[in-house]
Design a protein around this motif. Structure first.
Motif, PDB file in Angstrom:
ATOM      1  N   VAL A   1       0.845  -1.189   0.000  1.00  0.00           N
ATOM      2  CA  VAL A   1       0.000   0.000   0.000  1.00  0.00           C
ATOM      3  C   VAL A   1       0.887   1.247   0.000  1.00  0.00           C
ATOM      4  CG1 VAL A   1      -1.806   1.287   1.204  1.00  0.00           C
ATOM      5  CG2 VAL A   1      -1.836  -1.229   1.215  1.00  0.00           C
ATOM      6  N   VAL A   2       0.849   1.968  -1.097  1.00  0.00           N
ATOM      7  CA  VAL A   2       1.613   3.201  -1.242  1.00  0.00           C
ATOM      8  C   VAL A   2       0.716   4.358  -0.832  1.00  0.00           C
ATOM      9  CG1 VAL A   2       2.792   4.729  -2.887  1.00  0.00           C
ATOM     10  CG2 VAL A   2       2.992   2.238  -3.120  1.00  0.00           C
ATOM     11  N   ARG A   3       1.222   5.222   0.038  1.00  0.00           N
ATOM     12  CA  ARG A   3       0.447   6.382   0.500  1.00  0.00           C
ATOM     13  C   ARG A   3       0.939   7.688  -0.122  1.00  0.00           C
ATOM     14  NH1 ARG A   3      -3.134   5.336   4.584  1.00  0.00           N
ATOM     15  NH2 ARG A   3      -3.952   7.250   3.688  1.00  0.00           N
ATOM     16  N   SER A   4       2.192   7.709  -0.582  1.00  0.00           N
ATOM     17  CA  SER A   4       2.749   8.907  -1.207  1.00  0.00           C
ATOM     18  C   SER A   4       3.888   8.486  -2.122  1.00  0.00           C
ATOM     19  CB  SER A   4       3.260   9.878  -0.137  1.00  0.00           C
ATOM     20  OG  SER A   4       3.902  10.987  -0.720  1.00  0.00           O
ATOM     21  N   TYR A   5       4.022   9.221  -3.224  1.00  0.00           N
ATOM     22  CA  TYR A   5       5.090   8.937  -4.190  1.00  0.00           C
ATOM     23  C   TYR A   5       5.491  10.277  -4.793  1.00  0.00           C
ATOM     24  CZ  TYR A   5       7.423   6.584  -8.163  1.00  0.00           C
ATOM     25  OH  TYR A   5       8.328   6.126  -9.090  1.00  0.00           O
ATOM     26  N   VAL A   6       6.720  10.693  -4.541  1.00  0.00           N
ATOM     27  CA  VAL A   6       7.238  11.954  -5.087  1.00  0.00           C
ATOM     28  C   VAL A   6       8.598  11.654  -5.698  1.00  0.00           C
ATOM     29  CG1 VAL A   6       7.977  14.311  -4.572  1.00  0.00           C
ATOM     30  CG2 VAL A   6       6.063  13.305  -3.294  1.00  0.00           C
ATOM     31  N   ASP A   7       8.731  11.964  -6.982  1.00  0.00           N
ATOM     32  CA  ASP A   7      10.001  11.707  -7.652  1.00  0.00           C
ATOM     33  C   ASP A   7      10.667  13.028  -8.013  1.00  0.00           C
ATOM     34  OD1 ASP A   7      12.141  10.551  -8.977  1.00  0.00           O
ATOM     35  OD2 ASP A   7      10.915   9.396 -10.369  1.00  0.00           O
ATOM     36  N   GLN A   8      11.971  13.063  -7.898  1.00  0.00           N
ATOM     37  CA  GLN A   8      12.777  14.190  -8.347  1.00  0.00           C
ATOM     38  C   GLN A   8      13.858  13.628  -9.261  1.00  0.00           C
ATOM     39  OE1 GLN A   8      13.625  15.923  -4.353  1.00  0.00           O
ATOM     40  NE2 GLN A   8      12.596  17.719  -5.212  1.00  0.00           N
TER      41      GLN A   8
ATOM     42  N   ALA B   1      10.693   9.143  -3.673  1.00  0.00           N
ATOM     43  CA  ALA B   1      10.543   8.984  -2.223  1.00  0.00           C
ATOM     44  C   ALA B   1       9.135   8.431  -2.032  1.00  0.00           C
ATOM     45  CB  ALA B   1      10.715  10.319  -1.516  1.00  0.00           C
ATOM     46  N   ILE B   2       9.062   7.231  -1.490  1.00  0.00           N
ATOM     47  CA  ILE B   2       7.798   6.512  -1.434  1.00  0.00           C
ATOM     48  C   ILE B   2       7.436   6.212   0.011  1.00  0.00           C
ATOM     49  CG2 ILE B   2       6.599   4.418  -2.191  1.00  0.00           C
ATOM     50  CD1 ILE B   2       8.772   4.294  -4.458  1.00  0.00           C
ATOM     51  N   GLU B   3       6.211   6.570   0.374  1.00  0.00           N
ATOM     52  CA  GLU B   3       5.689   6.215   1.689  1.00  0.00           C
ATOM     53  C   GLU B   3       4.783   5.005   1.524  1.00  0.00           C
ATOM     54  OE1 GLU B   3       3.632   9.544   3.412  1.00  0.00           O
ATOM     55  OE2 GLU B   3       5.491  10.622   3.800  1.00  0.00           O
ATOM     56  N   VAL B   4       5.079   3.970   2.301  1.00  0.00           N
ATOM     57  CA  VAL B   4       4.272   2.754   2.276  1.00  0.00           C
ATOM     58  C   VAL B   4       3.731   2.492   3.678  1.00  0.00           C
ATOM     59  CG1 VAL B   4       5.503   1.721   0.334  1.00  0.00           C
ATOM     60  CG2 VAL B   4       6.293   1.271   2.656  1.00  0.00           C
ATOM     61  N   GLU B   5       2.624   1.753   3.735  1.00  0.00           N
ATOM     62  CA  GLU B   5       2.037   1.444   5.034  1.00  0.00           C
ATOM     63  C   GLU B   5       2.873   0.409   5.772  1.00  0.00           C
ATOM     64  OE1 GLU B   5      -2.117   0.416   4.790  1.00  0.00           O
ATOM     65  OE2 GLU B   5      -2.667   2.534   4.562  1.00  0.00           O
ATOM     66  N   LYS B   6       2.802   0.482   7.082  1.00  0.00           N
ATOM     67  CA  LYS B   6       3.511  -0.447   7.963  1.00  0.00           C
ATOM     68  C   LYS B   6       3.197  -1.885   7.554  1.00  0.00           C
ATOM     69  CE  LYS B   6       4.259  -1.384  12.813  1.00  0.00           C
ATOM     70  NZ  LYS B   6       3.931  -1.023  14.186  1.00  0.00           N
ATOM     71  N   GLY B   7       4.217  -2.712   7.567  1.00  0.00           N
ATOM     72  CA  GLY B   7       4.066  -4.116   7.202  1.00  0.00           C
ATOM     73  C   GLY B   7       4.430  -4.404   5.753  1.00  0.00           C
ATOM     74  N   ALA B   8       4.715  -3.360   4.976  1.00  0.00           N
ATOM     75  CA  ALA B   8       5.068  -3.564   3.565  1.00  0.00           C
ATOM     76  C   ALA B   8       6.398  -4.304   3.460  1.00  0.00           C
ATOM     77  CB  ALA B   8       5.159  -2.225   2.847  1.00  0.00           C
ATOM     78  N   ASP B   9       6.501  -5.159   2.482  1.00  0.00           N
ATOM     79  CA  ASP B   9       7.730  -5.886   2.182  1.00  0.00           C
ATOM     80  C   ASP B   9       8.645  -4.931   1.409  1.00  0.00           C
ATOM     81  OD1 ASP B   9       9.758  -7.464   1.093  1.00  0.00           O
ATOM     82  OD2 ASP B   9       8.389  -9.083   0.492  1.00  0.00           O
ATOM     83  N   LEU B  10       9.606  -4.333   2.107  1.00  0.00           N
ATOM     84  CA  LEU B  10      10.468  -3.324   1.480  1.00  0.00           C
ATOM     85  C   LEU B  10      11.384  -3.904   0.409  1.00  0.00           C
ATOM     86  CD1 LEU B  10      11.356  -0.970   4.472  1.00  0.00           C
ATOM     87  CD2 LEU B  10       9.577  -0.718   2.728  1.00  0.00           C
ATOM     88  N   ALA B  11      11.786  -5.152   0.559  1.00  0.00           N
ATOM     89  CA  ALA B  11      12.615  -5.781  -0.476  1.00  0.00           C
ATOM     90  C   ALA B  11      11.802  -5.910  -1.766  1.00  0.00           C
ATOM     91  CB  ALA B  11      13.121  -7.139  -0.017  1.00  0.00           C
ATOM     92  N   ARG B  12      10.552  -6.307  -1.631  1.00  0.00           N
ATOM     93  CA  ARG B  12       9.675  -6.415  -2.810  1.00  0.00           C
ATOM     94  C   ARG B  12       9.386  -5.028  -3.382  1.00  0.00           C
ATOM     95  NH1 ARG B  12       8.576  -7.607  -7.250  1.00  0.00           N
ATOM     96  NH2 ARG B  12       6.454  -7.937  -7.943  1.00  0.00           N
ATOM     97  N   ALA B  13       9.158  -4.053  -2.490  1.00  0.00           N
ATOM     98  CA  ALA B  13       8.898  -2.680  -2.934  1.00  0.00           C
ATOM     99  C   ALA B  13      10.068  -2.147  -3.760  1.00  0.00           C
ATOM    100  CB  ALA B  13       8.631  -1.785  -1.729  1.00  0.00           C
TER     101      ALA B  13
END
Length: 155
Positions: free
Chosen positions: A83-90, A113-125
């Motif tokens: 679950v992505v809550r924010s996505y800002v690219d520069q 810069a991506i904000e994901v909800e707690k419990g997200a698999d960061l390696a997969r992200a």
């Protein structure tokens, strides 16, 4: 395979009354018009006499690349249960200009810069970024390398 058609109208707006009679006698401005969408006023790169307050072709290419990547990222993340809550690219594009004036992009780096909800698999992200080049219309169309430097935060 399904073929898609895209159309727009690019209209030069830089005639100061003398057309292109002299190289410095006209503005490097134009408008992008796409049926049913807002007009985008553009200019040349400021290094080449353009208006720094308006997007130039290089800005538009880099932004298109980053937007295409973002849209595929959101799709693939959703499919993966992230679950992505924010996505800002520069993004940063690096180009070169040859002596005769010809230029090209050498590479681009997307830095979302991506904000994901707690419990997200960061390696997969993280891994999703390296799959997108298989799908993104723009990334599959450019002839320079595109790399990724994402950062993640948990919300």
């Amino acid at each position: 395979m399904t073929e898609h058609r895209y159309e727009s109208r690019v209209e030069w707006t830089g005639d100061r009354g003398e057309g292109t009679r002299s190289y410095r006698g006209y503005d490097r401005t134009w408008e992008i018009r796409t049926e049913g969408k807002p007009v985008i006023a553009c200019s040349n790169d400021p290094l080449l006499g353009g208006d720094p307050a308006k997007p130039n072709p290089e800005d538009l290419l880099l932004s298109s690349l980053a937007a295409c990547h973002m849209l595929w990222y959101l799709h693939l993340a959703s499919s993966a249960g992230i679950v992505v809550r924010s996505y800002v690219d520069q993004p940063v594009g690096v180009g070169e200009t040859e002596r005769g004036g010809a230029g090209r992009f050498l590479r681009a780096t997307l830095r979302p810069a991506i904000e994901v909800e707690k419990g997200a698999d960061l390696a997969r992200a993280e891994a999703i970024h390296h799959e997108i080049h298989q799908y993104c219309f723009i990334a599959r169309s450019v002839n320079f390398p595109v790399t990724y430097e994402p950062s993640f935060s948990i919300v």
